[in-house]
Design a protein around this motif. Sequence first.
Motif, PDB file in Angstrom:
ATOM      1  N   HIS A   6       1.056 -13.515  -9.507  1.00  0.00           N
ATOM      2  CA  HIS A   6       0.119 -12.800 -10.448  1.00  0.00           C
ATOM      3  C   HIS A   6       0.253 -11.163  -9.960  1.00  0.00           C
ATOM      4  O   HIS A   6       0.700 -10.841  -8.840  1.00  0.00           O
ATOM      5  CB  HIS A   6      -1.178 -13.216 -10.032  1.00  0.00           C
ATOM      6  CG  HIS A   6      -1.552 -14.360 -10.956  1.00  0.00           C
ATOM      7  ND1 HIS A   6      -0.613 -15.376 -11.027  1.00  0.00           N
ATOM      8  CD2 HIS A   6      -2.710 -14.688 -11.678  1.00  0.00           C
ATOM      9  CE1 HIS A   6      -1.244 -16.299 -11.785  1.00  0.00           C
ATOM     10  NE2 HIS A   6      -2.469 -15.927 -12.017  1.00  0.00           N
ATOM     11  N   ALA A   7       0.053 -10.482 -10.875  1.00  0.00           N
ATOM     12  CA  ALA A   7      -0.240  -9.185 -10.614  1.00  0.00           C
ATOM     13  C   ALA A   7      -1.591  -8.632 -10.262  1.00  0.00           C
ATOM     14  O   ALA A   7      -2.510  -9.220 -10.499  1.00  0.00           O
ATOM     15  CB  ALA A   7       0.457  -8.001 -11.884  1.00  0.00           C
ATOM     16  N   SER A  24      -5.459  -6.192  -4.411  1.00  0.00           N
ATOM     17  CA  SER A  24      -4.349  -5.193  -3.980  1.00  0.00           C
ATOM     18  C   SER A  24      -3.301  -5.943  -3.129  1.00  0.00           C
ATOM     19  O   SER A  24      -3.432  -7.159  -2.634  1.00  0.00           O
ATOM     20  CB  SER A  24      -4.744  -4.388  -3.123  1.00  0.00           C
ATOM     21  OG  SER A  24      -5.162  -4.529  -1.864  1.00  0.00           O
ATOM     22  N   VAL A  25      -2.111  -5.515  -3.251  1.00  0.00           N
ATOM     23  CA  VAL A  25      -0.889  -5.952  -2.520  1.00  0.00           C
ATOM     24  C   VAL A  25      -0.459  -4.727  -1.739  1.00  0.00           C
ATOM     25  O   VAL A  25       0.026  -3.706  -2.169  1.00  0.00           O
ATOM     26  CB  VAL A  25       0.040  -6.553  -3.561  1.00  0.00           C
ATOM     27  CG1 VAL A  25       1.357  -7.112  -2.940  1.00  0.00           C
ATOM     28  CG2 VAL A  25      -0.288  -7.807  -4.319  1.00  0.00           C
ATOM     29  N   SER A  26      -0.213  -5.009  -0.317  1.00  0.00           N
ATOM     30  CA  SER A  26       0.409  -3.931   0.266  1.00  0.00           C
ATOM     31  C   SER A  26       1.507  -4.595   1.307  1.00  0.00           C
ATOM     32  O   SER A  26       0.806  -5.086   2.402  1.00  0.00           O
ATOM     33  CB  SER A  26      -0.615  -3.030   1.125  1.00  0.00           C
ATOM     34  OG  SER A  26      -0.047  -2.253   1.878  1.00  0.00           O
ATOM     35  N   GLY A  27       2.798  -4.506   0.979  1.00  0.00           N
ATOM     36  CA  GLY A  27       3.728  -5.011   2.060  1.00  0.00           C
ATOM     37  C   GLY A  27       3.520  -6.728   1.916  1.00  0.00           C
ATOM     38  O   GLY A  27       3.549  -7.135   0.973  1.00  0.00           O
ATOM     39  N   ASN A  28       3.140  -7.111   3.063  1.00  0.00           N
ATOM     40  CA  ASN A  28       3.227  -8.692   3.373  1.00  0.00           C
ATOM     41  C   ASN A  28       1.739  -8.877   2.992  1.00  0.00           C
ATOM     42  O   ASN A  28       1.344 -10.101   3.098  1.00  0.00           O
ATOM     43  CB  ASN A  28       3.504  -9.169   4.572  1.00  0.00           C
ATOM     44  CG  ASN A  28       5.294  -9.069   4.569  1.00  0.00           C
ATOM     45  OD1 ASN A  28       5.786  -9.322   3.485  1.00  0.00           O
ATOM     46  ND2 ASN A  28       5.789  -9.072   5.755  1.00  0.00           N
TER      47      ASN A  28
END
Length: 67
Positions: A6-7, A24-28
């Motif tokens: 998913h985005a 949010s997504v930040s690295g892992n």
Amino acid sequence: MQILSHAIGERFSIGEDITLFIISVSGNNVRLGIEAPRHISVHRSEIYARIKNQLAGHLTIGPLSKR
């Protein structure tokens, strides 16, 4: 196990009452938002294990054991 892609901003449902959304997504690291009825407890697995141990009468070290 189901693996979903998913985005940020997208949501997915678990049953009729629980919705998860990607904040949010930040690295892992992924930040999730969880909407669930108040009668459903939502905890990280290590916190849930500590709660279960306390309810079973086991000695738990940390803030959850102080009352």
